[in-house]
Design an enzyme around this catalytic site. Structure first.
Site, PDB file in Angstrom:
ATOM      1  N   THR A  12      22.596 -17.821  -0.912  1.00 32.34           N
ATOM      2  CA  THR A  12      23.737 -17.318  -1.650  1.00 32.34           C
ATOM      3  C   THR A  12      23.305 -16.141  -2.517  1.00 32.34           C
ATOM      4  O   THR A  12      22.106 -15.985  -2.818  1.00 32.34           O
ATOM      5  CB  THR A  12      24.345 -18.435  -2.534  1.00 32.34           C
ATOM      6  OG1 THR A  12      25.596 -17.988  -3.053  1.00 32.34           O
ATOM      7  CG2 THR A  12      23.418 -18.809  -3.682  1.00 32.34           C
ATOM      8  N   GLU A  13      24.259 -15.290  -2.865  1.00 35.49           N
ATOM      9  CA  GLU A  13      23.994 -14.127  -3.721  1.00 35.49           C
ATOM     10  C   GLU A  13      22.933 -13.201  -3.138  1.00 35.49           C
ATOM     11  O   GLU A  13      22.033 -12.741  -3.852  1.00 35.49           O
ATOM     12  CB  GLU A  13      23.578 -14.583  -5.136  1.00 35.49           C
ATOM     13  CG  GLU A  13      24.631 -15.404  -5.857  1.00 35.49           C
ATOM     14  CD  GLU A  13      25.912 -14.634  -6.142  1.00 35.49           C
ATOM     15  OE1 GLU A  13      25.839 -13.407  -6.322  1.00 35.49           O
ATOM     16  OE2 GLU A  13      26.983 -15.267  -6.158  1.00 35.49           O
ATOM     17  N   LYS A  16      26.050 -10.668   1.140  1.00 35.03           N
ATOM     18  CA  LYS A  16      26.912 -10.781   2.325  1.00 35.03           C
ATOM     19  C   LYS A  16      28.163  -9.908   2.209  1.00 35.03           C
ATOM     20  O   LYS A  16      28.531  -9.200   3.138  1.00 35.03           O
ATOM     21  CB  LYS A  16      27.333 -12.236   2.551  1.00 35.03           C
ATOM     22  CG  LYS A  16      26.240 -13.163   3.002  1.00 35.03           C
ATOM     23  CD  LYS A  16      26.781 -14.524   3.409  1.00 35.03           C
ATOM     24  CE  LYS A  16      27.583 -15.221   2.344  1.00 35.03           C
ATOM     25  NZ  LYS A  16      26.813 -15.510   1.120  1.00 35.03           N
ATOM     26  N   THR A  17      28.814  -9.979   1.048  1.00 34.42           N
ATOM     27  CA  THR A  17      30.046  -9.216   0.875  1.00 34.42           C
ATOM     28  C   THR A  17      29.770  -7.728   0.845  1.00 34.42           C
ATOM     29  O   THR A  17      30.531  -6.929   1.421  1.00 34.42           O
ATOM     30  CB  THR A  17      30.767  -9.647  -0.418  1.00 34.42           C
ATOM     31  OG1 THR A  17      31.012 -11.056  -0.366  1.00 34.42           O
ATOM     32  CG2 THR A  17      32.088  -8.919  -0.570  1.00 34.42           C
ATOM     33  N   THR A  18      28.708  -7.326   0.179  1.00 37.57           N
ATOM     34  CA  THR A  18      28.339  -5.907   0.142  1.00 37.57           C
ATOM     35  C   THR A  18      28.159  -5.364   1.547  1.00 37.57           C
ATOM     36  O   THR A  18      28.666  -4.289   1.903  1.00 37.57           O
ATOM     37  CB  THR A  18      27.049  -5.718  -0.670  1.00 37.57           C
ATOM     38  OG1 THR A  18      27.267  -6.156  -2.011  1.00 37.57           O
ATOM     39  CG2 THR A  18      26.615  -4.259  -0.681  1.00 37.57           C
ATOM     40  N   LYS A  38      37.589 -14.467   4.073  1.00 40.27           N
ATOM     41  CA  LYS A  38      36.598 -15.329   3.424  1.00 40.27           C
ATOM     42  C   LYS A  38      37.327 -16.647   3.238  1.00 40.27           C
ATOM     43  O   LYS A  38      37.989 -16.867   2.199  1.00 40.27           O
ATOM     44  CB  LYS A  38      36.116 -14.741   2.098  1.00 40.27           C
ATOM     45  CG  LYS A  38      34.950 -15.521   1.512  1.00 40.27           C
ATOM     46  CD  LYS A  38      34.406 -14.841   0.277  1.00 40.27           C
ATOM     47  CE  LYS A  38      33.247 -15.639  -0.313  1.00 40.27           C
ATOM     48  NZ  LYS A  38      32.033 -15.600   0.528  1.00 40.27           N
ATOM     49  N   SER A  42      34.440 -20.324  -3.922  1.00 45.25           N
ATOM     50  CA  SER A  42      34.436 -20.940  -5.248  1.00 45.25           C
ATOM     51  C   SER A  42      34.055 -19.855  -6.257  1.00 45.25           C
ATOM     52  O   SER A  42      33.718 -18.741  -5.886  1.00 45.25           O
ATOM     53  CB  SER A  42      33.467 -22.120  -5.296  1.00 45.25           C
ATOM     54  OG  SER A  42      32.200 -21.761  -4.808  1.00 45.25           O
ATOM     55  N   ASP A  55      34.838 -11.333  -4.069  1.00 51.39           N
ATOM     56  CA  ASP A  55      34.365 -11.039  -2.714  1.00 51.39           C
ATOM     57  C   ASP A  55      35.538 -10.892  -1.749  1.00 51.39           C
ATOM     58  O   ASP A  55      35.584  -9.974  -0.925  1.00 51.39           O
ATOM     59  CB  ASP A  55      33.434 -12.148  -2.226  1.00 51.39           C
ATOM     60  CG  ASP A  55      32.120 -12.194  -2.985  1.00 51.39           C
ATOM     61  OD1 ASP A  55      31.828 -11.233  -3.721  1.00 51.39           O
ATOM     62  OD2 ASP A  55      31.396 -13.189  -2.863  1.00 51.39           O
ATOM     63  N   GLU A 117      33.628 -13.902   6.672  1.00 51.79           N
ATOM     64  CA  GLU A 117      32.452 -14.100   5.816  1.00 51.79           C
ATOM     65  C   GLU A 117      32.345 -15.552   5.366  1.00 51.79           C
ATOM     66  O   GLU A 117      33.304 -16.132   4.855  1.00 51.79           O
ATOM     67  CB  GLU A 117      32.519 -13.199   4.582  1.00 51.79           C
ATOM     68  CG  GLU A 117      31.261 -13.309   3.732  1.00 51.79           C
ATOM     69  CD  GLU A 117      31.370 -12.598   2.399  1.00 51.79           C
ATOM     70  OE1 GLU A 117      30.779 -13.094   1.419  1.00 51.79           O
ATOM     71  OE2 GLU A 117      32.060 -11.560   2.335  1.00 51.79           O
ATOM     72  N   GLY A 118      31.177 -16.117   5.555  1.00 51.76           N
ATOM     73  CA  GLY A 118      30.923 -17.468   5.101  1.00 51.76           C
ATOM     74  C   GLY A 118      30.663 -17.527   3.610  1.00 51.76           C
ATOM     75  O   GLY A 118      30.841 -16.545   2.879  1.00 51.76           O
ATOM     76  N   ALA A 119      30.255 -18.689   3.146  1.00 46.78           N
ATOM     77  CA  ALA A 119      29.888 -18.895   1.740  1.00 46.78           C
ATOM     78  C   ALA A 119      28.455 -19.411   1.718  1.00 46.78           C
ATOM     79  O   ALA A 119      28.139 -20.389   2.400  1.00 46.78           O
ATOM     80  CB  ALA A 119      30.829 -19.903   1.082  1.00 46.78           C
ATOM     81  N   GLY A 120      27.596 -18.754   0.947  1.00 45.90           N
ATOM     82  CA  GLY A 120      26.203 -19.196   0.923  1.00 45.90           C
ATOM     83  C   GLY A 120      25.516 -18.968   2.258  1.00 45.90           C
ATOM     84  O   GLY A 120      25.722 -17.957   2.915  1.00 45.90           O
ATOM     85  N   PRO A 206      18.524  -0.464   0.370  1.00 46.02           N
ATOM     86  CA  PRO A 206      17.696  -0.493  -0.839  1.00 46.02           C
ATOM     87  C   PRO A 206      18.573  -0.869  -2.025  1.00 46.02           C
ATOM     88  O   PRO A 206      19.774  -1.104  -1.882  1.00 46.02           O
ATOM     89  CB  PRO A 206      17.214   0.960  -0.946  1.00 46.02           C
ATOM     90  CG  PRO A 206      18.332   1.751  -0.340  1.00 46.02           C
ATOM     91  CD  PRO A 206      18.896   0.895   0.769  1.00 46.02           C
TER      92      PRO A 206
END
Length: 229
Positions: A12-13, A16-18, A38, A42, A55, A117-120, A206
């Site tokens: 997670t974090e 993915k969304t970026t 998505k 949560s 997201d 997009e999934g979560a984690g 980067p």
């Protein structure tokens, strides 16, 4: 030919969304229609319009197909905890059926390029023994893996790729996203990932002062995506 992919990550974090928003932006620049979802999120914020997730809003902003927020993010939970725990707290059954239907509705829009997009990571729990990966499996979606580049990422990436392939889904591509700029032997780590992951690298991100979809897409190459469908 329409293309649809499931975006997962090594953790997670890790961006993915970026990455997903950047890929959607690249698709738009290529003249493709775009859609995204998505299905569960949560850590949502209560607004005048209801619960909203940053997201999901970012993905919605890159969709050329007209979609309502509730279509992009049908299951939104306020606590910033694992989705199955957040769902349990409010009495929602978070199973494959609850997610598969809304995702299929997005796929049925038949956009040229669709991302779910999934979560984690790949094995985020749902109700019972199900995991979020079961949604991708049910819908037979090729997978794009976002690798958060930091110490330990090679093991995480290889194990995730292994699980995806064992689940019977193709790994369509992967993106390296630099999470820890202090990582030692960065180039060697990237080279090892490229040698061992059984899919094309779509790009390396980067640390960016401007991580907008327009900026991110310049580091990504949609043409390298392997889509067997």
């Amino acid at each position: 030919m329409t293309q649809a992919f499931f975006v997962t990550g090594t953790d997670t974090e890790i961006g993915k969304t970026t990455v997903a928003a950047g890929l959607l932006h690249a698709a738009k620049l290529a003249g493709l229609s775009t859609a995204a979802a998505k299905p569960v999120a949560s850590g949502c914020v209560l607004t005048a319009d209801g619960l909203r997730n940053d997201d999901a809003l970012a993905l919605l902003g890159e969709c050329t197909v007209a979609l309502r927020y509730e279509e992009v993010n049908p299951l939104a939970f306020e606590p910033a905890i694992a989705p199955h725990l957040a769902a349990r707290e409010v009495g929602v059954l978070l199973d494959v059926a609850a997610l598969q239907g809304p995702v299929q509705a997005i796929l049925d829009k038949r956009a040229d390029f669709t991302l779910i997009e999934g979560a984690g990571g790949w094995r985020v729990p749902l109700a019972g023994q199900a995991t979020l990966s079961d949604v991708a499996i049910a819908l037979k979606l090729p997978v794009i893996l976002v690798v958060g580049v930091r110490l330990g990422c090679i093991n995480q990436a290889l194990l995730t790729a292994e699980a995806i392939l064992r689940d019977g889904l193709p790994l369509a591509g992967w993106v390296a996203n630099l999470v820890d700029p202090q990582i030692s032997r960065l180039e060697d780590n990237l080279a090892t990932l490229a040698e061992r992951l059984p899919a094309p690298c779509l790009g390396y991100l980067p640390r960016l002062a401007d991580a907008s979809p327009a900026a991110v897409c310049t580091y990504l190459n949609l043409d390298l995506l392997h889509c067997p469908l």
